[in-house]
Write an enzyme that holds these catalytic residues in place. Structure first.
Site, PDB file in Angstrom:
ATOM      1  N   ASP A 148       0.979  -1.007  -0.049  1.00 60.31           N
ATOM      2  CA  ASP A 148       0.093  -0.064   0.037  1.00 60.31           C
ATOM      3  C   ASP A 148       0.869   1.324   0.076  1.00 60.31           C
ATOM      4  O   ASP A 148       2.103   1.120   0.295  1.00 60.31           O
ATOM      5  CB  ASP A 148      -0.797  -0.091   1.347  1.00 60.31           C
ATOM      6  CG  ASP A 148      -1.614   1.180   1.498  1.00 60.31           C
ATOM      7  OD1 ASP A 148      -2.558   1.563   0.301  1.00 60.31           O
ATOM      8  OD2 ASP A 148      -1.783   2.024   2.476  1.00 60.31           O
ATOM      9  N   ASP A 183      -1.621  -0.450   6.087  1.00 62.12           N
ATOM     10  CA  ASP A 183      -1.846  -0.083   7.441  1.00 62.12           C
ATOM     11  C   ASP A 183      -3.366   0.526   7.644  1.00 62.12           C
ATOM     12  O   ASP A 183      -3.747   0.723   8.745  1.00 62.12           O
ATOM     13  CB  ASP A 183      -0.979   1.335   7.692  1.00 62.12           C
ATOM     14  CG  ASP A 183      -1.213   2.467   6.986  1.00 62.12           C
ATOM     15  OD1 ASP A 183      -1.738   2.293   5.939  1.00 62.12           O
ATOM     16  OD2 ASP A 183      -1.456   3.363   7.628  1.00 62.12           O
ATOM     17  N   ASP A 213      -7.276  -1.700   3.521  1.00 60.41           N
ATOM     18  CA  ASP A 213      -6.198  -2.751   3.294  1.00 60.41           C
ATOM     19  C   ASP A 213      -6.585  -4.252   3.952  1.00 60.41           C
ATOM     20  O   ASP A 213      -6.129  -5.240   3.615  1.00 60.41           O
ATOM     21  CB  ASP A 213      -4.852  -2.408   3.860  1.00 60.41           C
ATOM     22  CG  ASP A 213      -4.359  -1.096   3.243  1.00 60.41           C
ATOM     23  OD1 ASP A 213      -4.493  -1.029   1.787  1.00 60.41           O
ATOM     24  OD2 ASP A 213      -3.758  -0.385   3.725  1.00 60.41           O
TER      25      ASP A 213
END
Length: 670
Positions: A359, A558, A562
């Site tokens: 990410d 995080d 996600d």
């Protein structure tokens, strides 16, 4: 690796963990005196087989009851596993010891110890049970939290909503909200459900869903997402999706499905056991038959002793520790290095990963906006423009305002007190700083205040093309400068990516951010594969597509957005600086929240898998080498038969070897 849990639903059943924990502690309390009594003869004390019988019976009859049930079920299904051997070995050692205690005349004189007492192996039966219970407890503890992600996601929902009706504004339970209801969302509150703004303006922090670090301006007609956090403005929204139809509920569903569909890694111990267990049973049976047919008198006693020795020496108490001990030591070592590992499965999968999906926001980058540049019409005005902008923004609660204030303070430009402060949510703010009238915000906002933003447009456009957010500043009716903000890359990210590439990993960026922003960050980091602008379910689907190509995929992130991808990946890696949901969905959590933690986690995983394989070699190797001795292959040559006592000692030696080898993981260089 470790012995499989006794229940397929153990990860969701705390009752089984409590039951096995209780059995372990009771068994341990009874096993310690049994072992001490068994060692008494070494110190010249008289053996106490009756006392050992009394102490060991609850351990075997109650503590080992789940293993006997599982072992019997494996025999009925004709699918032998380690529980088959545990049940037979424990039961045989116990039955042999009971016979030796209550009917010692069945045994030949050559097997009698001091005082003519036949040796008993209650300690072997009790220790086997206690060690295997320990392995099960460690395994179940690691699996217990797999439902935590779902609970954490559901906790994000606000419990109530403010519904507007004929009777005015009223607070109602969230479950009472229906499609079409008008709801008021005040500053700082969570958006209750998915819907559309019908009145008012604000900026909403949607980073938990989209991964976008910057708050999103909301005006009439803008869509809002349930559980996201409203900024400083107030607005009225119309509910469009409620209950199971909201985006949050869909994320919950995706996470749950991904966790349930994740097939457990086949246990290496069970793969070997599929061949090892039947072989041991055949050898023990053949040993008994041969000794009973052609052995010396008393043939039945010799046959029983030899068969018992084979089963005891083959009983996998060390195998019950092979994986849990390595995992326990490895997770402790990982915690020291800021790497928290959920279970053995996560370590095994991480060691085999060949593709790492990252990410952007909060993983590659810091995760909050910071000032990255100030563009002004005259070079000597940069500090002045930043200080004036900070003087206005210090009265605002907008995240961009906080970033501007922090930047000014870090450069030794303390903001001054602003008078006549006024803010328009989603547009900007204005006020008077000393004699100067200052306007900070969008180009449209400056234009509304009579300031032509055109002189700043070229500089602003360049900054936007880099994926940065721009705030325009006007002073005394003229355009003065542009403050550029972005989510900066973490200092450790470039070094970490270089090491991961050197380790042979394929790196992919997967983000909900806009394509331009994502490409800009990727270019700076040398990442060539970018998947941008995807929502949570799209992230999980991207992970599944990579896996369908035969890749073993790890996902690092995080945010709440996600969580589905973390659950769908072979192993999820959560930044410890992120949300609880991401952490709960992941197999590995990096406490310090930087990618160097993945480098450390990979080293730990690879070292742990090597250690586990070594432990399994010890666990099987010692026993396999000694089985022929226990069966009596040396008796025709030298007249020597391995007694069950030596078999028990050899079995213990394999356990000691496993423990000593596992402790080496404490010194792994991470």
């Amino acid at each position: 690796m470790a012995l499989e849990p006794l229940s397929a639903t153990a990860a969701e059943d705390d009752g089984e963990l409590r039951d096995l924990t209780r059995r372990f502690w009771v068994s341990l309390a009874l096993t310690v005196p049994v072992v001490l009594l068994g060692m008494g003869e070494m110190f010249g004390l008289h053996p106490r087989p009756l006392v050992q019988l009394v102490l060991a019976t609850p351990v075997v009859a109650w503590g080992a009851a789940p293993f006997f049930a599982r072992g019997w079920a494996s025999i009925v299904r004709r699918q032998t596993n380690m529980f088959t051997l545990i049940a037979i070995g424990t039961g045989t050692a116990y039955v042999h010891s009971v016979l030796a205690t209550l009917a010692p005349q069945l045994f030949p004189e050559s097997f009698r110890g001091h005082g003519g007492v036949v040796p008993v192996y209650f300690e072997a039966a009790a220790v086997i049970t206690t060690l295997v219970l320990l392995g099960q407890v460690l395994e179940l503890r690691a699996r217990r939290r797999t439902g935590g992600a779902i609970r954490a996601l559901l906790d994000l929902r606000p419990p109530t909503a403010r519904r507007l009706g004929d009777g005015g504004e009223r607070e109602v339970p969230l479950d009472a909200v229906a499609v079409g209801d008008l709801l008021r969302v005040r500053p700082g509150e969570k958006v209750p459900v998915d819907g559309v703004v019908v009145e008012g303006t604000s900026a909403v922090d949607e980073s938990m869903v989209t991964g976008e670090a910057m708050p999103i301006a909301k005006v009439s007609g803008s869509r809002v997402i349930g559980a996201t956090v409203n900024g400083t403005g107030s607005f009225v929204m119309r509910a469009e999706r409620v209950g199971e139809e909201t985006l949050l509920a869909q994320i919950v569903r995706v996470v749950g499905e991904a966790q349930r569909s994740r097939a457990p890694v086949q246990d290496l111990a069970d793969r070997v056991a599929a061949r090892f267990v039947p072989a041991v049973l055949v050898i023990a049976a053949a040993t008994f038959v041969v000794w009973a047919a052609v052995g010396p008198a008393p043939r039945l006693a010799y046959a029983l002793v030899a068969a018992v020795a084979v089963l005891i020496i083959a009983c996998p108490c060390a195998l019950g520790l092979a994986t849990p001990m390595s995992i326990m030591v490895a997770t402790g070592r990982g915690a020291q290095a800021g790497v928290l590992v959920r279970n053995a499965e996560a370590l095994e999968r991480l060691a085999a990963v060949d593709t790492l999906v990252l990410d952007k926001t909060g993983t590659l980058t810091v995760g909050r906006p910071e000032v990255v540049g100030v563009e002004v019409r005259r070079p000597d005005d940069a500090d002045t423009v930043l200080r004036l902008a900070a003087s206005i923004e210090q009265q605002s609660e907008h995240p961009l305002a906080g970033a501007i204030v922090r930047a000014a303070e870090s450069r030794g430009l303390p903001p001054a007190h602003a008078l006549e402060f006024a803010a328009v949510p989603g547009k900007g703010a204005s006020g008077r700083v000393g004699a100067a009238r200052v306007v900070v915000g969008t180009a449209a906002f400056l234009a509304e205040r009579g300031i032509d933003p055109a002189p700043l447009e070229a500089q602003a456009r360049v900054r936007r093309e880099r994926g940065e957010t721009v705030v325009l500043v006007g002073v005394d009716g003229a355009a003065a400068g542009v403050v550029a903000l972005a989510d900066p890359v973490k200092p450790t990210t470039p070094d970490a990516l270089a090491r991961l590439r050197a380790d042979g990993l394929r790196i992919v960026m997967l983000t909900g951010d806009a394509e331009a922003t994502a490409r800009n960050v990727a270019a700076r980091l040398g990442i060539t594969e970018v998947i941008a602008g995807v929502l949570p379910d799209g992230k999980a689907e991207a992970i599944r597509r990579l896996a369908a190509d035969g890749r073993t995929v790890a996902m690092a992130g995080d945010g709440i957005n996600d969580a589905p991808a973390l659950a769908a990946a072979a192993v999820g890696i959560a930044m410890g600086t992120g949300t609880d949901v991401a952490i709960e969905s992941a197999g590995v959590t990096l406490v310090h929240g930087d990618l160097l933690g993945i480098v450390r986690a990979r080293r730990l995983a690879q070292a742990t898998m090597r250690n586990i394989r070594q432990n399994l070699t010890f666990a099987f190797g010692y026993n396999a080498l000694a089985i022929p001795l226990a069966a009596g292959v040396l008796y025709p040559l030298v007249g020597w038969l391995l007694s069950p006592m030596i078999a028990s000692a050899t079995m213990s030696l394999s356990s000691v070897s496993v423990i000593a080898n596992a402790l080496r993981l404490r010194r792994v260089d991470l």
